[in-house]
Every structure is written in structure tokens, then in C-alpha cells.
Design a protein around this motif. Structure first.
Motif, mmCIF file in Angstrom:
data_model
loop_
_atom_site.group_PDB
_atom_site.id
_atom_site.type_symbol
_atom_site.label_atom_id
_atom_site.label_comp_id
_atom_site.label_asym_id
_atom_site.label_seq_id
_atom_site.Cartn_x
_atom_site.Cartn_y
_atom_site.Cartn_z
ATOM 1 N N ALA A 1 0.811 -1.216 0.000
ATOM 2 C CA ALA A 1 0.000 0.000 0.000
ATOM 3 C C ALA A 1 0.848 1.272 0.000
ATOM 4 C CB ALA A 1 -0.918 0.007 1.219
ATOM 5 N N GLY A 2 2.153 1.124 0.063
ATOM 6 C CA GLY A 2 3.030 2.292 0.049
ATOM 7 C C GLY A 2 3.096 3.023 1.379
ATOM 8 N N ILE A 3 2.815 2.315 2.475
ATOM 9 C CA ILE A 3 2.872 2.900 3.816
ATOM 10 C C ILE A 3 4.286 2.731 4.369
ATOM 11 C CG2 ILE A 3 1.949 2.856 6.152
ATOM 12 C CD1 ILE A 3 -0.061 3.743 4.021
ATOM 13 N N ASP A 4 4.892 3.826 4.786
ATOM 14 C CA ASP A 4 6.239 3.780 5.351
ATOM 15 C C ASP A 4 6.176 3.575 6.861
ATOM 16 O OD1 ASP A 4 7.226 4.297 2.816
ATOM 17 O OD2 ASP A 4 7.352 6.461 3.143
ATOM 18 N N TYR A 5 7.273 3.086 7.427
ATOM 19 C CA TYR A 5 7.292 2.828 8.867
ATOM 20 C C TYR A 5 8.726 2.823 9.397
ATOM 21 C CZ TYR A 5 7.707 -1.770 6.633
ATOM 22 O OH TYR A 5 8.071 -2.810 5.794
ATOM 23 N N HIS A 6 8.834 3.245 10.656
ATOM 24 C CA HIS A 6 10.052 3.095 11.425
ATOM 25 C C HIS A 6 9.877 1.860 12.312
ATOM 26 C CE1 HIS A 6 11.694 7.030 10.303
ATOM 27 N NE2 HIS A 6 10.459 7.506 10.446
ATOM 28 N N ALA A 7 10.937 1.101 12.483
ATOM 29 C CA ALA A 7 10.861 -0.125 13.273
ATOM 30 C C ALA A 7 11.788 -0.038 14.479
ATOM 31 C CB ALA A 7 11.239 -1.331 12.409
ATOM 32 N N GLN A 8 11.458 -0.812 15.491
ATOM 33 C CA GLN A 8 12.331 -0.862 16.656
ATOM 34 C C GLN A 8 12.443 -2.278 17.192
ATOM 35 O OE1 GLN A 8 11.509 0.712 20.459
ATOM 36 N NE2 GLN A 8 9.512 -0.257 20.667
ATOM 37 N N VAL A 9 13.545 -2.512 17.888
ATOM 38 C CA VAL A 9 13.810 -3.762 18.589
ATOM 39 C C VAL A 9 14.190 -3.417 20.019
ATOM 40 C CG1 VAL A 9 15.428 -5.699 18.815
ATOM 41 C CG2 VAL A 9 14.562 -5.054 16.552
ATOM 42 N N VAL A 10 13.461 -3.966 20.987
ATOM 43 C CA VAL A 10 13.923 -3.928 22.372
ATOM 44 C C VAL A 10 14.768 -5.176 22.561
ATOM 45 C CG1 VAL A 10 13.257 -4.006 24.795
ATOM 46 C CG2 VAL A 10 11.955 -2.604 23.198
ATOM 47 N N LEU A 11 16.062 -4.982 22.741
ATOM 48 C CA LEU A 11 16.993 -6.104 22.732
ATOM 49 C C LEU A 11 17.144 -6.693 24.134
ATOM 50 C CD1 LEU A 11 18.560 -7.327 20.359
ATOM 51 C CD2 LEU A 11 20.598 -6.146 21.204
ATOM 52 N N CYS A 12 16.909 -8.001 24.223
ATOM 53 C CA CYS A 12 16.964 -8.717 25.496
ATOM 54 C C CYS A 12 18.087 -9.753 25.427
ATOM 55 C CB CYS A 12 15.640 -9.421 25.772
ATOM 56 S SG CYS A 12 14.200 -8.326 25.771
ATOM 57 N N PRO A 13 19.042 -9.692 26.347
ATOM 58 C CA PRO A 13 20.179 -10.624 26.310
ATOM 59 C C PRO A 13 19.746 -12.086 26.263
ATOM 60 C CG PRO A 13 20.576 -8.903 27.930
ATOM 61 C CD PRO A 13 19.162 -8.739 27.475
ATOM 62 N N GLY A 14 20.314 -12.815 25.298
ATOM 63 C CA GLY A 14 20.067 -14.243 25.194
ATOM 64 C C GLY A 14 18.734 -14.616 24.576
ATOM 65 N N ILE A 15 17.951 -13.625 24.127
ATOM 66 C CA ILE A 15 16.625 -13.924 23.573
ATOM 67 C C ILE A 15 16.537 -13.529 22.107
ATOM 68 C CG2 ILE A 15 14.153 -13.467 23.747
ATOM 69 C CD1 ILE A 15 14.484 -13.165 26.733
ATOM 70 N N ASN A 16 16.652 -12.237 21.817
ATOM 71 C CA ASN A 16 16.521 -11.797 20.427
ATOM 72 C C ASN A 16 17.779 -11.100 19.925
ATOM 73 O OD1 ASN A 16 16.087 -9.580 22.108
ATOM 74 N ND2 ASN A 16 14.630 -8.599 20.738
ATOM 75 N N ASP A 17 18.906 -11.345 20.588
ATOM 76 C CA ASP A 17 20.174 -10.781 20.111
ATOM 77 C C ASP A 17 20.959 -11.841 19.348
ATOM 78 O OD1 ASP A 17 20.797 -12.350 22.294
ATOM 79 O OD2 ASP A 17 21.909 -10.809 23.383
ATOM 80 N N GLY A 18 22.250 -11.635 19.125
ATOM 81 C CA GLY A 18 23.069 -12.618 18.416
ATOM 82 C C GLY A 18 22.571 -12.872 17.003
ATOM 83 N N ASP A 19 22.440 -14.134 16.645
ATOM 84 C CA ASP A 19 21.992 -14.503 15.297
ATOM 85 C C ASP A 19 20.580 -14.003 15.007
ATOM 86 O OD1 ASP A 19 24.383 -15.787 14.871
ATOM 87 O OD2 ASP A 19 23.627 -17.798 15.305
ATOM 88 N N GLU A 20 19.741 -13.987 16.040
ATOM 89 C CA GLU A 20 18.375 -13.492 15.838
ATOM 90 C C GLU A 20 18.380 -12.022 15.452
ATOM 91 O OE1 GLU A 20 15.714 -15.075 15.527
ATOM 92 O OE2 GLU A 20 16.145 -17.044 16.408
ATOM 93 N N LEU A 21 19.279 -11.241 16.037
ATOM 94 C CA LEU A 21 19.367 -9.827 15.687
ATOM 95 C C LEU A 21 19.828 -9.657 14.245
ATOM 96 C CD1 LEU A 21 19.176 -6.861 16.399
ATOM 97 C CD2 LEU A 21 21.477 -7.004 17.364
ATOM 98 N N ASP A 22 20.810 -10.458 13.829
ATOM 99 C CA ASP A 22 21.241 -10.407 12.420
ATOM 100 C C ASP A 22 20.072 -10.683 11.486
ATOM 101 O OD1 ASP A 22 23.949 -9.762 12.728
ATOM 102 O OD2 ASP A 22 24.531 -11.852 13.023
ATOM 103 N N ARG A 23 19.298 -11.672 11.823
ATOM 104 C CA ARG A 23 18.139 -12.035 10.994
ATOM 105 C C ARG A 23 17.153 -10.865 10.932
ATOM 106 N NH1 ARG A 23 14.198 -17.313 11.859
ATOM 107 N NH2 ARG A 23 12.359 -16.516 10.787
ATOM 108 N N THR A 24 16.876 -10.248 12.065
ATOM 109 C CA THR A 24 15.917 -9.149 12.107
ATOM 110 C C THR A 24 16.401 -7.964 11.282
ATOM 111 O OG1 THR A 24 15.150 -9.820 14.303
ATOM 112 C CG2 THR A 24 14.699 -7.546 13.625
ATOM 113 N N ILE A 25 17.663 -7.590 11.451
ATOM 114 C CA ILE A 25 18.212 -6.466 10.688
ATOM 115 C C ILE A 25 18.119 -6.748 9.198
ATOM 116 C CG2 ILE A 25 20.300 -5.137 10.175
ATOM 117 C CD1 ILE A 25 21.149 -5.581 13.092
ATOM 118 N N ARG A 26 18.515 -7.949 8.793
ATOM 119 C CA ARG A 26 18.490 -8.316 7.379
ATOM 120 C C ARG A 26 17.063 -8.245 6.823
ATOM 121 N NH1 ARG A 26 19.906 -13.055 8.035
ATOM 122 N NH2 ARG A 26 22.176 -12.716 7.879
ATOM 123 N N ASP A 27 16.109 -8.819 7.554
ATOM 124 C CA ASP A 27 14.731 -8.878 7.059
ATOM 125 C C ASP A 27 14.099 -7.488 6.942
ATOM 126 O OD1 ASP A 27 14.911 -11.599 6.922
ATOM 127 O OD2 ASP A 27 13.777 -11.993 8.764
#
Length: 462
Positions: free
Chosen positions: A183-209
Motif C-alpha cells: 500500500a506504500g505505507i512507510d514505517y520506522h521499526a524498533q527492537v527492544v533487545l533482550c540478552p540471550g533472547i533476540n540478540d546474536g543470530d536473531e538480531l542479524d536475521r531481524t536487521i536483514r529482514d
């Protein structure tokens, strides 16, 4: 039966169309041209017509239909008590990092409100998870082209996201982003980073996606989880230490360098706290690409310094005091070394500046930002550390907008009375410099801009 919501008028601009029509504070706007109104977005679009039928309920209960004509872009001059007329959309998630769940009991009710309203995201930059949105909400975003909005992503691993947000509805985010992209809607995204949960490889995946969703994905902020001492019954989480913050900085820097060379912008940015925790210098101003997520604590310190330097450069009066004068600057512990560096670089005759890092006894000393300092902690530090100060500057971001009240319900007036000091508030770097350089003439408005308790971000201003 058709349900009507109404917008209650808070203020009417003098000399405006609304003033000429006899609209006064306390009146309720029910319909425009037969259209019911759920928020100021409906109101704004409805007012774009030239011929207006305004259905109003006055304070005495009398209802009136007011018809008039105007130019398409003429505003009525009305300010409402609330941006939404049908109530704020509440958050039904059970996020593992939710800051509201870490607020002590027996506080005022507004501190326990979890907002997750896409309209406030568009209007004020609040972050939303999109878990409470239905098809009609998406269609409304598309119809009005409500862009940009701010989205709490946290992870693009949908199974993990559902666990982190405590609801299966969280697993549909990528499908929702597909619809927004189309639909052409723009957005800013955020990550609340929690040690051992969504950091490390998961963070790489999120940034890439998220990066692959450019140009509709405008930026991605990564902020550290915030924890208070009131965590009984909450999901077990830990804070980042110096080494952990270093790892996050280095990991994200690789993505930033790659994207900078590809597009000229970093796209992904870290909250200031990571640099404070690691003992690193805050990135330069041009590294923030215009500060796309300033209100999320990303680049706030660097922007503060830019404002400070501008005020210093523009100060045409040579600052000086006729007699020895001491000003104490109250702040959170994380920003204190930064403040000390700034203030030590200015030399104003007869002025002594004391930067006072204030430990958060109310929420726990792991909470280091200025925006979560309470009245009682500020009073205690002023009494114990600032006895000889002639003036005290406190962070206005710790005061709730429109109420002049701190998170512990102490009012600004009560704080001043308890301290027995000349206390002034400041928010920007320019305001702090003006108070330091010209205490007697610089004004403290005691009014700040938008303040939002962003429960889904677990992060507040410094």
C-alpha cells in the motif's frame, strides 16, 4: 443503532472559524457532514470539505447543527482534550520486557495503561505491535494513507516474536508488513533487545529482514531492555553489561558500514545507552542521518550536544556573574559523564557548575535514565548534595506533560517547596545552556512537548 463518539473541545484559537461560530471549551463535536468521528484523523479529513455541517453538543446538553462554508485548507482552530475520541486502544500483549509490568503497586492509574494504538503511532510516534489490529484498521491506514507509523518488531522470527509478546497474534507481523509495503505505507521499526533472547543470530536475521523492506522501512532502532526492581512474577531477564554492549555495537556496526556504502545511510541505529554502557563515544551527528528515531533515545545525547553548541555559538552576551553563583544539574547516572564533559568546557566568570548524577532509588539503580527519576529521588539528592547551590536544573522529561507531576505523583510545585531552592526545568541542550549562562533572565516554561509512556518500548528519554 449507530454509535456516536465525540471530541471534547479543550481550547479554541482566538479569531478562528470555530471562535466565530461560537464554539467554546467543553463543547463536543459529534459529526461533520453526517460522518461520525472516532479521532482527530477523522476530524481533519472531514474538515477538508468547503461546505461543512457541524453537529455540536454544547456544555448544557443542547445540540446544534451549524452550517458554514470555508476554503478547503482553512482550519477550524479547535484543540481537543484527546487525539482519540473512542478511547485509546489498549495493549493485550504479555511482553517479557514490558516496563508497565515493572511499575510498583498503588500508583496513579495512568501509569498502568498500556497503549497500543496505531493512530497514536501516526500522530505522535508511539510504537505499536499491530497485534490488536483488524482488517478495518489496515484498510483505514491505507485509505487515509497514515504514513509513517512506528512499529515494534523486536524480532522477525515469528515463532520467537509470539513468545516474546505473549500472544499468537504477534506471529502475523510479516504478513502485515507485506500489506503495508504493497500500500506504500512507510514505517520506522524498533527492537527492544533482550540478552540471550533476540540478540546474536536473531538480531542479524531481524536487521536483514527489515533492511530488505526498504524503501518503506525507513529506519530500525535497537534499544536495550530496561528493568526495575519491581519484577516479581515477571519473565527472568538480565541487563547488558559492558562486554555485552560492546558485542552489540560491533555486531550492528558491520551492518551499518555495509548499508552506508550501499545507500549512503546507516538505516539501523543503536540507542545511546549501549554506548554509555560500553564507555564508547557517541557517534558524530552525521552518523545519525537526520536523527530519524530521536524520541526513541537514538542520538538523543548527540542532538543535545548540537543544541548546546548552537546556543553557545549564538550567545551574543558574554556570560558572567557579578558574584560567585553555583548551579546544580540533576540527571540520570548514565548521562552524567556526558554532561560533565560539556559543562567543563565552558568558562563563565563566577559560575560553578555541579553535575549531580542521581541514583534511582524508587525504581532501582539499574534504571539510569533521567526520564524515570521521581520527585522523591530528586528531592533527596538536592537536600543531600545541593545545599550550597543557588539554583538547580532538573530534567523536564521526568515530568508528565500537562500535569507537572512526576511518576511518583509529586508535583513540580511540591518539589520546589520541599527543596526550598530555586528550581528550573530544562529539556534541550539549548535550554540547559541558557539557564547556566543567564540564570536570572532565562525562563523555565515548565512545559514540555509530547510525553508518551511507551510501554512496548520499555525505554524513555535521557
Amino acid at each position: 443503532m449507530k454509535q456516536h463518539h465525540s471530541g471534547k473541545v479543550l481550547r479554541v484559537e482566538q479569531g478562528s472559524i470555530a471562535s466565530e461560530l461560537g464554539i467554546v471549551p467543553g463543547d463536543k463535536i459529534i459529526e461533520i457532514n453526517g460522518q461520525s468521528l472516532s479521532d482527530i484523523i477523522d476530524f481533519s479529513f472531514a474538515c477538508a470539505d468547503e461546505d461543512i455541517d457541524l453537529f455540536v453538543e454544547h456544555g448544557d446538553g443542547e445540540q446544534e447543527l451549524i452550517s458554514f462554508s470555508k476554503d478547503v485548507d482553512d482550519e477550524l482552530g479547535i484543540e481537543f482534550e484527546s487525539a482519540v475520541f473512542d478511547g485509546i486502544r489498549r495493549c493485550a500483549n504479555h511482553c517479557v520486557f514490558c516496563f508497565v509490568d515493572q511499575v510498583p503497586p498503588d500508583m496513579r492509574g495512568s501509569l498502568y495503561v498500556k497503549d497500543d494504538d496505531y493512530r497514536l503511532s501516526f500522530l505522535y510516534g508511539n510504537f505499536v505491535t499491530m497485534t490488536n489490529m483488524v482488517k478495518n484498521d489496515i484498510e483505514r491506514i491505507k485509505r487515509y494513507h497514515l504514513s509513517p507509523i512506528c512499529i515494534s518488531v523486536h524480532t522477525t522470527n515469528m515463532e520467537l516474536r509470539a513468545k516474546m509478546l505473549g500472544t499468537e497474534r504477534a506471529s502475523h507481523l510479516m504478513e502485515q508488513l507485506d500489506v503495508l509495503d504493497e500500500a506504500g505505507i512507510d514505517y520506522h521499526a524498533q527492537v527492544v533487545l533482550c540478552p540471550g533472547i533476540n540478540d546474536g543470530d536473531e538480531l542479524d536475521r531481524t536487521i536483514r529482514d527489515i533492511m530488505e523492506r526498504r524503501p518503506h522501512a525507513l529506519s530500525l532502532a535497537i534499544v536495550p531492555v530496561g528493568l526495575t526492581k519491581f519484577r516479581e512474577g515477571c519473565y527472568p531477564l538480565t541487563l547488558y553489561d559492558k562486554a555485552g554492549a560492546e558485542r552489540v555495537i560491533e555486531q550492528v556496526a558491520k551492518w551499518q558500514r555495509t548499508e552506508r556504502s550501499r545507500s549512503g545511510e546507516k538505516f539501523v541505529y543503536l540507542g545511546d545507552e549501549f554506548y554509555f554502557m560500553a564507555g564508547r563515544e557517541i557517534p558524530a551527528e552525521d552518523e545519525y542521518d537526520g536523527f530519524p528515531q530521536l524520541d526513541n533515545g537514538v542520538g538523543l545525547a548527540r542532538n543535545f550536544e548540537c543544541e548546546w553548541n548552537d546556543a553557545l555559538f549564538e550567545d551574543s552576551d558574554e556570560a558572567s556573574y557579578d558574584h560567585p553563583f553555583k548551579i546544580a544539574v540533576i540527571c540520570g547516572t548514565s548521562i552524567a559523564p556526558f554532561f560533565e564533559r560539556l559543562t567543563s568546557a565552558i568558562n563563565i566568570h563566577n559560575l560553578h557548575i555541579d553535575v549531580v548524577p542521581t541514583a534511582n532509588q524508587f525504581f532501582g539503580e539499574s534504571v539510569t535514565v533521567s526520564g524515570l527519576l521521581t520527585g522523591v529521588d530528586i528531592v533527596n539528592v538536592i537536600r543531600s548534595r545541593c545545599a550550597d547551590a543557588d539554583g538547580v536544573i532538573i530534567p523536564r522529561c521526568a515530568i508528565r506533560d500537562g500535569e507537572n507531576v512526576f511518576l511518583d505523583d509529586m508535583t513540580l510545585g511540591e518539589l520546589r517547596e520541599k527543596c526550598g531552592k530555586d528550581v528550573k526545568t530544562a529539556l534541550s541542550g539549548g535550554e540547559v545552556y541558557e539557564l547556566l549562562a543567564h540564570w536570572e533572565t532565562a525562563e523555565s516554561s515548565d512545559k514540555m512537548g509530547e510525553y508518551a509512556w511507551q510501554s512496548n518500548a520499555a525505554y524513555v528519554k535521557y
